[in-house]
Design an enzyme around this catalytic site. Sequence first.
Site, PDB file in Angstrom:
ATOM      1  N   HIS A  38      -7.748  -4.064  10.017  1.00  0.00           N
ATOM      2  CA  HIS A  38      -7.446  -3.878   8.589  1.00  0.00           C
ATOM      3  C   HIS A  38      -6.173  -4.612   8.183  1.00  0.00           C
ATOM      4  O   HIS A  38      -5.284  -4.858   9.002  1.00  0.00           O
ATOM      5  CB  HIS A  38      -7.387  -2.387   8.204  1.00  0.00           C
ATOM      6  CG  HIS A  38      -6.196  -1.618   8.675  1.00  0.00           C
ATOM      7  ND1 HIS A  38      -6.286  -0.507   9.475  1.00  0.00           N
ATOM      8  CD2 HIS A  38      -4.870  -1.769   8.433  1.00  0.00           C
ATOM      9  CE1 HIS A  38      -5.093  -0.012   9.699  1.00  0.00           C
ATOM     10  NE2 HIS A  38      -4.201  -0.768   9.083  1.00  0.00           N
TER      11      HIS A  38
ATOM     12  N   ASP B 137      -8.025  -2.005  14.108  1.00  0.00           N
ATOM     13  CA  ASP B 137      -9.422  -2.195  13.695  1.00  0.00           C
ATOM     14  C   ASP B 137      -9.583  -3.416  12.785  1.00  0.00           C
ATOM     15  O   ASP B 137     -10.631  -3.603  12.171  1.00  0.00           O
ATOM     16  CB  ASP B 137      -9.947  -0.936  12.998  1.00  0.00           C
ATOM     17  CG  ASP B 137      -9.155  -0.582  11.739  1.00  0.00           C
ATOM     18  OD1 ASP B 137      -8.198  -1.313  11.383  1.00  0.00           O
ATOM     19  OD2 ASP B 137      -9.490   0.432  11.093  1.00  0.00           O
TER      20      ASP B 137
ATOM     21  N   ASP C 210       0.845  -1.197   0.000  1.00  0.00           N
ATOM     22  CA  ASP C 210       0.000   0.000   0.000  1.00  0.00           C
ATOM     23  C   ASP C 210       0.881   1.249   0.000  1.00  0.00           C
ATOM     24  O   ASP C 210       2.111   1.150   0.095  1.00  0.00           O
ATOM     25  CB  ASP C 210      -0.976  -0.009   1.193  1.00  0.00           C
ATOM     26  CG  ASP C 210      -0.306  -0.347   2.534  1.00  0.00           C
ATOM     27  OD1 ASP C 210       0.940  -0.385   2.599  1.00  0.00           O
ATOM     28  OD2 ASP C 210      -1.024  -0.563   3.525  1.00  0.00           O
TER      29      ASP C 210
ATOM     30  N   GLU D   8      -9.834  -0.938   5.137  1.00  0.00           N
ATOM     31  CA  GLU D   8     -10.497  -0.607   6.392  1.00  0.00           C
ATOM     32  C   GLU D   8     -11.765  -1.441   6.576  1.00  0.00           C
ATOM     33  O   GLU D   8     -12.257  -2.037   5.609  1.00  0.00           O
ATOM     34  CB  GLU D   8     -10.850   0.888   6.376  1.00  0.00           C
ATOM     35  CG  GLU D   8      -9.628   1.802   6.374  1.00  0.00           C
ATOM     36  CD  GLU D   8      -8.991   1.934   7.751  1.00  0.00           C
ATOM     37  OE1 GLU D   8      -8.948   0.946   8.499  1.00  0.00           O
ATOM     38  OE2 GLU D   8      -8.521   3.044   8.076  1.00  0.00           O
TER      39      GLU D   8
HETATM   40  C1  GLP Z   1      -0.621   0.599   8.521  1.00  0.00           C
HETATM   41  C2  GLP Z   1      -0.295  -0.246   7.295  1.00  0.00           C
HETATM   42  C3  GLP Z   1      -0.629  -1.693   7.541  1.00  0.00           C
HETATM   43  C4  GLP Z   1      -0.030  -2.137   8.854  1.00  0.00           C
HETATM   44  C5  GLP Z   1      -0.616  -1.331   9.972  1.00  0.00           C
HETATM   45  C6  GLP Z   1      -0.129  -1.773  11.337  1.00  0.00           C
HETATM   46  O1  GLP Z   1      -1.971   0.923   8.588  1.00  0.00           O
HETATM   47  N1  GLP Z   1      -0.986   0.192   6.130  1.00  0.00           N
HETATM   48  O2  GLP Z   1      -0.144  -2.465   6.462  1.00  0.00           O
HETATM   49  O3  GLP Z   1      -0.296  -3.500   9.050  1.00  0.00           O
HETATM   50  O4  GLP Z   1      -0.236   0.001   9.751  1.00  0.00           O
HETATM   51  O5  GLP Z   1       1.058  -1.140  11.670  1.00  0.00           O
HETATM   52  P1  GLP Z   1       1.974  -1.546  12.880  1.00  0.00           P
HETATM   53  O6  GLP Z   1       2.634  -2.816  12.499  1.00  0.00           O
HETATM   54  O7  GLP Z   1       2.947  -0.425  13.022  1.00  0.00           O
HETATM   55  O8  GLP Z   1       1.096  -1.691  14.068  1.00  0.00           O
END
Ligand code: GLP
Length: 260
Positions: free
Chosen positions: A137, A135, A66, A142
């Site tokens: 995702h 949440d 992404d 989302e």
């Molecule tokens: C962002 C990314 C996700 C990732 C999420 C969790 O939203 N787009 O791909 O999984 O963060 O991040 P973290 O691993 O820092 O908790």
Amino acid sequence: MEVVIVGSEAAVGEIVADAVCELLEVVPEPALGLATGSSPLPVYRELVRRHQRGLSFAAVTPYMLDEYLGLPDGHPQQYRAFLRREFTDQVGITPDRLLGPDGGSDRPDDACRAYDALIRANGGIDLQILGIGTDGHIGFNEPASSLASRTRLKTLQEQTRRDNARFFDGDLDAVPRHVMTQGVGTILESRHIVLIATGLPKAASIAKAVEGPVTAMIPASALQLHRHVTIVLDEPAASELTLADYFKATYRQKPKWQGL
Ligand code: GLP
């Protein structure tokens, strides 16, 4: 789903790095899907260490999961910049080899479609590394995302923007509202998916994703429909799983030669 519960973040790094190494041995030109966020960092650190000891990424094509829309080139929180800094630049992968949606495009819809088509045309992703949002995702899909969705533009929900503000010096206004993300359907086409979650804030979304019903309200629950998913957790992230003891016992009994 295979659920692996380990004792430390370093162990998360090693076990997923082992899976990547195995892929590199077995597939001549592997396609490796890369996620951002803090969860995969132990994996990237471990792979960088192994690269310094001789592991070659010369044949690997990395794919982004992404990207934020509209962050200026060179912004440190662009996901392309993040992945280069934390991983690809450090393992000898030149920037042109890191494939992803063009977050600076003035036709972002077309750029998303083109990226989705490129992944398919190149034969798909062999191993996709994922994190999970609080949440539920995956990527930036989302809650209420279509479970059949393809790479497209999304608007972030408030909770995700708040979660990600820590990467923007705590400034919520600096977090982009719009993003490009591989769709849930796109992600499900990866041949092997490894989702990593560490820490207590992930416990609730992990329990819903692994043990709850498949629902668009928890996009990670769609992984239950995939035939080769591995969920790698530390103890806090696993703490709300009713089957945690079963998962631990099953993994211990697994023959040593069998990787993730
Ligand atoms: C962002 C990314 C996700 C990732 C999420 C969790 O939203 N787009 O791909 O999984 O963060 O991040 P973290 O691993 O820092 O908790």
